[in-house]
Design an enzyme around this catalytic site. Structure first.
Site, PDB file in Angstrom:
ATOM      1  CE  LYS A  85      -0.352  -0.222   5.047  1.00  8.48           C
ATOM      2  NZ  LYS A  85      -1.227  -0.595   6.177  1.00  8.48           N
ATOM      3  CE1 TYR A  91      15.020  30.759   4.105  1.00  6.81           C
ATOM      4  CE2 TYR A  91      15.382  28.434   3.691  1.00  6.81           C
ATOM      5  CZ  TYR A  91      15.038  29.688   3.237  1.00  6.81           C
ATOM      6  OH  TYR A  91      14.701  29.861   1.930  1.00  6.81           O
TER       7      TYR A  91
HETATM    8  C1  LIG Z   1      -0.431  -1.620   6.822  1.00  2.00           C
HETATM    9  C2  LIG Z   1      -1.007  -2.863   7.341  1.00  2.00           C
HETATM   10  C3  LIG Z   1      -0.203  -3.983   7.576  1.00  2.00           C
HETATM   11  C4  LIG Z   1       1.305  -3.947   7.491  1.00  2.00           C
HETATM   12  O1  LIG Z   1       1.771  -3.395   8.703  1.00  2.00           O
HETATM   13  P1  LIG Z   1       3.344  -3.309   9.014  1.00  2.00           P
HETATM   14  O2  LIG Z   1       3.425  -2.772  10.387  1.00  2.00           O
HETATM   15  O3  LIG Z   1       3.899  -2.350   8.014  1.00  2.00           O
HETATM   16  O4  LIG Z   1       3.874  -4.666   8.842  1.00  2.00           O
HETATM   17  C5  LIG Z   1      -0.824  -5.167   7.941  1.00  2.00           C
HETATM   18  N1  LIG Z   1      -2.168  -5.238   8.099  1.00  2.00           N
HETATM   19  C6  LIG Z   1      -2.959  -4.166   7.920  1.00  2.00           C
HETATM   20  C7  LIG Z   1      -4.424  -4.301   8.125  1.00  2.00           C
HETATM   21  C8  LIG Z   1      -2.420  -2.944   7.546  1.00  2.00           C
HETATM   22  O5  LIG Z   1      -3.218  -1.895   7.385  1.00  2.00           O
END
Ligand SMILES: *Cc1c(COP(=O)(O)O)cnc(C)c1O
Length: 353
Positions: free
Chosen positions: A33, A250
């Site tokens: 994702k 800055y």
């Molecule tokens: C993003 C997500 C994961 C992966 O989590 P990590 O901590 O990056 O391993 C797994 N399950 C769900 C439902 C998620 O939203």
């Protein structure tokens, strides 16, 4: 050409996926994702295509991007659908979809579908963000089954604090999940990265590794053998000497206590390096550790070359990667590796392996 780039080591990605899968047992969704946590979803999915059992994304558009790139694996929508019309796409592209609340069941009830759905029913085992409470799961399962439009109902949950080995929450969540799903058939998926690394009781049919695929260990107190996938790097683009007492950048945040040799680096917060990085944040120049001095600006940042006489224009600067742990940078700015990785942009992405 501006030298700022993100090098993405696809061999390291495969190494990390294999490690996650063997540690968990069974099968594993590679969670890609948010553009594979900023690494490039299509490139990462293609690199894992030969060995991944499936992929997980947040929502439909992310899945369609993978299908358009020729990924034919199971793809799970972790947030499920947002309206009933999306179910048509789920069917057309043979996606798997999470159902986490009643409105999504109503969408399935109300929509005429040309093929049955593969659904992952999400249990709220204690995080209280999404999912059905344990005592509501059986009812939701029954209602889904009664639609006659689902071929498979798998069961999943997500942990709030699996990265904290000394906290009871995860064991309680596992127990709540098991209590709510006892006697229900179907595959199970509980473990995110930290549960894969630290909670064997959470290892069921499918793991869901995300951050660990990218080599940013969510529990770095122990060495789990992950390899960082992204190296964020650039070069020194100019050098200047400033006298004791001079202020730099800055806000005049850095004041030179001694004559200081300043390296100007082609990397800024518009590239995703955090503006909030404090004085002294580590950077590596030609492999040698030194420090950020002065505020990070949009396109540039300044580093201390006083003790690195051999460094100059063209010297390689690593902001994070094999040498500088992204966890170190994240801790320094009060965030987590996930957020830093997702924010990388504008730089060139180069894929190795
Ligand atoms: C993003 C997500 C994961 C992966 O989590 P990590 O901590 O990056 O391993 C797994 N399950 C769900 C439902 C998620 O939203």
């Amino acid at each position: 050409m501006r030298p700022a780039r993100a090098l993405i080591d696809l061999e390291a990605l495969r190494h990390n996926y294999r490690l996650a899968r063997s540690r968990h047992g069974g099968r594993a969704f590679a969670v890609v994702k948010a553009n594979a946590y900023g690494h490039g979803a299509v490139e990462c999915a293609r690199a894992l295509a030969a060995e991944a059992d499936g992929f997980a994304v947040a929502f439909l558009d992310e899945a369609l991007q993978l299908r358009a790139a020729g990924i034919t694996h199971p793809i799970l929508l972790l947030e499920g659908v947002f309206d009933a019309a999306e179910l048509d796409e789920v069917v057309r592209h043979q996606l798997w979809t999470v159902v986490h609340h009643d409105p999504q069941i109503e969408m399935i009830e109300s929509r005429a579908l040309s093929a049955p759905l593969h659904v992952w029913l999400k249990v709220n085992s204690g995080m209280n963000r999404a999912g059905f409470l344990p005592d509501r799961v059986r009812g939701a399962w029954q209602r889904l089954n009664d639609t006659g439009k689902v071929s498979d109902i798998a069961l999943m949950t997500h942990f709030a604090r699996a990265d904290e080995p000394d906290v009871a929450t995860t064991a309680e969540q596992i127990a709540a999940f098991d209590a709510g799903t006892r006697d229900l058939p179907g595959l199970r998926s509980l473990a995110n990265s930290s549960a894969i690394l630290g909670w064997p009781d959470a290892h069921r049919d499918w793991g869901r590794p995300g951050i660990l695929l990218y080599g940013a260990d969510p529990m770095p107190e122990e060495n789990h053998g992950l390899l960082p996938v992204m190296t964020l790097e650039s070069q020194i683009m100019a050098v200047r000497d400033i006298p004791a007492g001079a202020v730099l950048g800055y806000g005049g945040r850095f004041v030179a206590e001694v004559p200081t040799r300043v390296g100007l680096v082609a990397m800024g917060y518009a590239d995703g390096y955090p503006r909030s990085a404090p004085e002294g944040t580590p950077v590596a120049v030609d492999g040698k550790l030194t420090r950020l001095i002065g505020r990070v600006s949009m396109d540039m940042m300044t580093v201390d070359l006083t003790d690195l006489p051999d460094a100059g224009i063209g010297s390689r600067v690593e902001l994070w990667g094999r040498q500088i742990s992204i966890n170190r940078i994240a801790a320094g700015v009060g965030t987590i590796s996930y957020e830093l990785l997702c924010n990388v942009k504008r730089v060139r992405f180069e894929y190795l392996g």
